[in-house]
Design a protein around this motif. Structure first.
Motif, PDB file in Angstrom:
ATOM      1  N   GLY A 296       2.750  -0.408  -3.623  1.00 48.94           N
ATOM      2  CA  GLY A 296       1.854  -1.162  -3.189  1.00 48.94           C
ATOM      3  C   GLY A 296       0.535  -1.238  -4.757  1.00 48.94           C
ATOM      4  O   GLY A 296       0.245  -1.595  -5.650  1.00 48.94           O
TER       5      GLY A 296
ATOM      6  N   LYS B  66       5.334 -13.956  -1.232  1.00 47.52           N
ATOM      7  CA  LYS B  66       4.271 -13.994  -0.606  1.00 47.52           C
ATOM      8  C   LYS B  66       2.964 -14.341  -1.205  1.00 47.52           C
ATOM      9  O   LYS B  66       2.349 -15.920  -0.736  1.00 47.52           O
ATOM     10  CB  LYS B  66       3.707 -12.565   0.829  1.00 47.52           C
ATOM     11  CG  LYS B  66       4.586 -12.925   1.471  1.00 47.52           C
ATOM     12  CD  LYS B  66       4.295 -11.151   2.383  1.00 47.52           C
ATOM     13  CE  LYS B  66       5.913 -11.236   3.523  1.00 47.52           C
ATOM     14  NZ  LYS B  66       4.898  -9.540   3.990  1.00 47.52           N
TER      15      LYS B  66
ATOM     16  N   THR C  58       5.767   3.517   0.186  1.00 44.31           N
ATOM     17  CA  THR C  58       4.838   2.503   0.710  1.00 44.31           C
ATOM     18  C   THR C  58       3.301   2.436  -0.161  1.00 44.31           C
ATOM     19  O   THR C  58       3.395   1.210  -0.319  1.00 44.31           O
ATOM     20  CB  THR C  58       4.863   2.558   2.003  1.00 44.31           C
ATOM     21  OG1 THR C  58       5.762   2.700   3.287  1.00 44.31           O
ATOM     22  CG2 THR C  58       3.584   0.947   2.787  1.00 44.31           C
TER      23      THR C  58
ATOM     24  N   SER D 277      10.492  -4.860  -2.011  1.00 44.53           N
ATOM     25  CA  SER D 277       9.359  -4.912  -1.590  1.00 44.53           C
ATOM     26  C   SER D 277       8.408  -5.009  -2.241  1.00 44.53           C
ATOM     27  O   SER D 277       7.658  -6.275  -1.909  1.00 44.53           O
ATOM     28  CB  SER D 277       8.951  -3.553  -0.626  1.00 44.53           C
ATOM     29  OG  SER D 277       7.940  -2.905  -1.278  1.00 44.53           O
TER      30      SER D 277
ATOM     31  N   GLN E  75       2.007  -2.819  -7.740  1.00 36.89           N
ATOM     32  CA  GLN E  75       1.858  -3.966  -8.031  1.00 36.89           C
ATOM     33  C   GLN E  75       0.718  -4.353  -8.632  1.00 36.89           C
ATOM     34  O   GLN E  75       0.366  -4.866  -8.859  1.00 36.89           O
ATOM     35  CB  GLN E  75       2.536  -4.214  -6.152  1.00 36.89           C
ATOM     36  CG  GLN E  75       2.337  -5.703  -6.385  1.00 36.89           C
ATOM     37  CD  GLN E  75       2.755  -6.371  -4.816  1.00 36.89           C
ATOM     38  OE1 GLN E  75       3.632  -5.553  -3.751  1.00 36.89           O
ATOM     39  NE2 GLN E  75       2.068  -7.942  -4.793  1.00 36.89           N
TER      40      GLN E  75
ATOM     41  N   PRO F 279      -1.535  -2.416   4.254  1.00 33.71           N
ATOM     42  CA  PRO F 279      -0.553  -3.085   2.586  1.00 33.71           C
ATOM     43  C   PRO F 279      -1.655  -3.184   1.588  1.00 33.71           C
ATOM     44  O   PRO F 279      -2.524  -3.559   1.417  1.00 33.71           O
ATOM     45  CB  PRO F 279      -0.191  -4.419   2.924  1.00 33.71           C
ATOM     46  CG  PRO F 279      -0.606  -4.891   4.680  1.00 33.71           C
ATOM     47  CD  PRO F 279      -0.861  -4.287   4.910  1.00 33.71           C
TER      48      PRO F 279
ATOM     49  N   THR G 233       9.163  -9.022  -2.432  1.00 29.58           N
ATOM     50  CA  THR G 233       8.943  -9.842  -1.022  1.00 29.58           C
ATOM     51  C   THR G 233       7.168 -10.171  -1.213  1.00 29.58           C
ATOM     52  O   THR G 233       7.313 -10.755  -1.019  1.00 29.58           O
ATOM     53  CB  THR G 233       9.314  -8.799  -0.204  1.00 29.58           C
ATOM     54  OG1 THR G 233      10.949  -8.175  -0.085  1.00 29.58           O
ATOM     55  CG2 THR G 233       9.064  -9.461   1.524  1.00 29.58           C
ATOM     56  N   SER G 234       7.136  -9.150  -1.672  1.00 25.28           N
ATOM     57  CA  SER G 234       5.296  -9.186  -1.108  1.00 25.28           C
ATOM     58  C   SER G 234       4.392  -9.926  -2.557  1.00 25.28           C
ATOM     59  O   SER G 234       3.810 -10.929  -1.984  1.00 25.28           O
ATOM     60  CB  SER G 234       4.364  -7.956  -1.780  1.00 25.28           C
ATOM     61  OG  SER G 234       3.273  -7.710  -1.673  1.00 25.28           O
TER      62      SER G 234
END
Ligand code: CAA
Length: 294
Positions: A30, A65, A26, A58, A33, A156, A61-62
């Motif tokens: 992040g 968003k 996780t 993931s 990214q 996040p 997806t982020s």
């Protein structure tokens, strides 16, 4: 400056950086990214194939968003094209910055930091995203401890503004200042902590989560009411039990173990309920069950 590269400017006064993030869980996803979002070339690596494929999904997806809300300056595909997801750490050779984001176990971090040190240039920055382990202790595993620092992100990562910058005994002021600048360039609002277990964030947060678990264990209130109290009474976005599920109960337990071991103070002692949930594989949101079912 040694980490300066030619090319388009992404950091104030600096060029594009090559950044390698080791650990595609996780946090690592992040971190990869947010570095890519401001124009850097990123290598995201992990020994687990599954983590790598989940990371791609993931991050996509982020990014979608953020794009939908108009918070991304570029097309998600452009950002994604800067992230190389690979099982080979060697692809990260020649990086300007390495960020270690593997599990909160000293032995695992030791192995990873030694491998990073084996491919890093002498002037690369090596950072750890540890949530609790001593930066000075971890600095013993890298070749150049004066290039080593704690850069602690929050989940996040693309949403949370905080980065905790942790100065080890051998971290020079110049590196602290550089990392402050880097965190700002990532759109974050950093704080600086001395190297004490749990730094600022988990020194404060872990006793809160622990106390919430004890209130539950002692039958003082239901989990819903404990969380509601902190949400509605103190305006926390999540109650402490929900937050523990969100962080991961295994990660929460690992952090409490480090704090309890290092301070020897019972206010950090992991509650039995937490240990039982972890031992039964209920790790929170990521396994669809922890204090709550998801
Ligand atoms: N990427 C991009 N955007 C995201 C995202 C992600 N990974 N996750 C959430 N978002 C966005 C959503 O799109 C949404 O945007 P809008 O409000 O503009 O629609 C916004 O964030 C809120 O998300 P949701 O509506 O899905 O849900 P929410 O309102 O419940 O917020 C939350 C989710 C941001 C996680 C919020 O509950 C929160 O802030 N919780 C506390 C998180 C926290 O404390 N994190 C730190 C944990 S400690 C840690 O990480 C370090 C450690 O050492 C243990």
């Amino acid at each position: 400056m040694p980490w300066r590269r030619r090319g388009a400017l992404s950091f104030p006064g600096d060029g594009i950086l090559k950044v390698t993030v080791v650990g595609a869980g996780t946090m690592g996803r992040g971190i990869a990214q947010v570095f890519a979002q401001v124009g850097n070339e990123v290598v995201l690596t992990d020994v687990y194939e599954k983590a790598l494929s989940l990371a791609r999904d993931s991050i996509n997806t982020s990014l979608s968003k953020l794009a939908k809300k108009g918070e991304l300056k570029e097309n998600p595909d452009t950002v994604m094209s800067r992230i190389k997801i690979t099982g080979k750490l060697e692809e990260g050779a020649d990086s300007d910055i390495y960020v270690e984001a593997v599990i909160e176990k000293v032995e695992t971090k030791r192995d990873v930091l030694q491998s990073i040190s084996g491919i890093a240039k002498p002037d690369s920055i090596i950072a750890t995203n540890t949530s609790s382990i001593s930066i000075t202790q971890l600095s013993a595993f890298v070749k150049f401890p004066e290039r080593f620092i704690g850069l602690h992100f929050f989940n996040p990562v693309p949403v949370m503004k905080l980065v905790e910058i942790v100065r080890g005994e051998r971290t020079p002021d110049s590196l602290v200042r550089k990392c402050f600048e880097i965190a700002k360039a990532l759109g974050k609002d950093p704080v600086i902590s001395q190297d004490f277990p749990g730094f600022i964030s988990n020194r404060v947060l872990m006793p809160l989560i622990r106390e919430a678990i004890l209130v539950l264990e002692e039958g003082i209130a239901t989990k819903n009411d404990i969380d509601k109290t902190l949400r509605l009474g103190m305006n926390h976005p999540m109650g402490p039990l929900e937050l523990a599920d969100f962080i991961g109960l295994d990660v929460t337990l690992d952090i409490m173990e480090v704090l309890y071991h290092e301070y020897g103070d019972p206010r950090f002692k992991p509650p039995i309920t937490l240990r039982n949930l972890v031992n039964s594989g209920k790790l929170g949101r990521k396994t669809s069950e922890g204090f709550y079912k998801y």
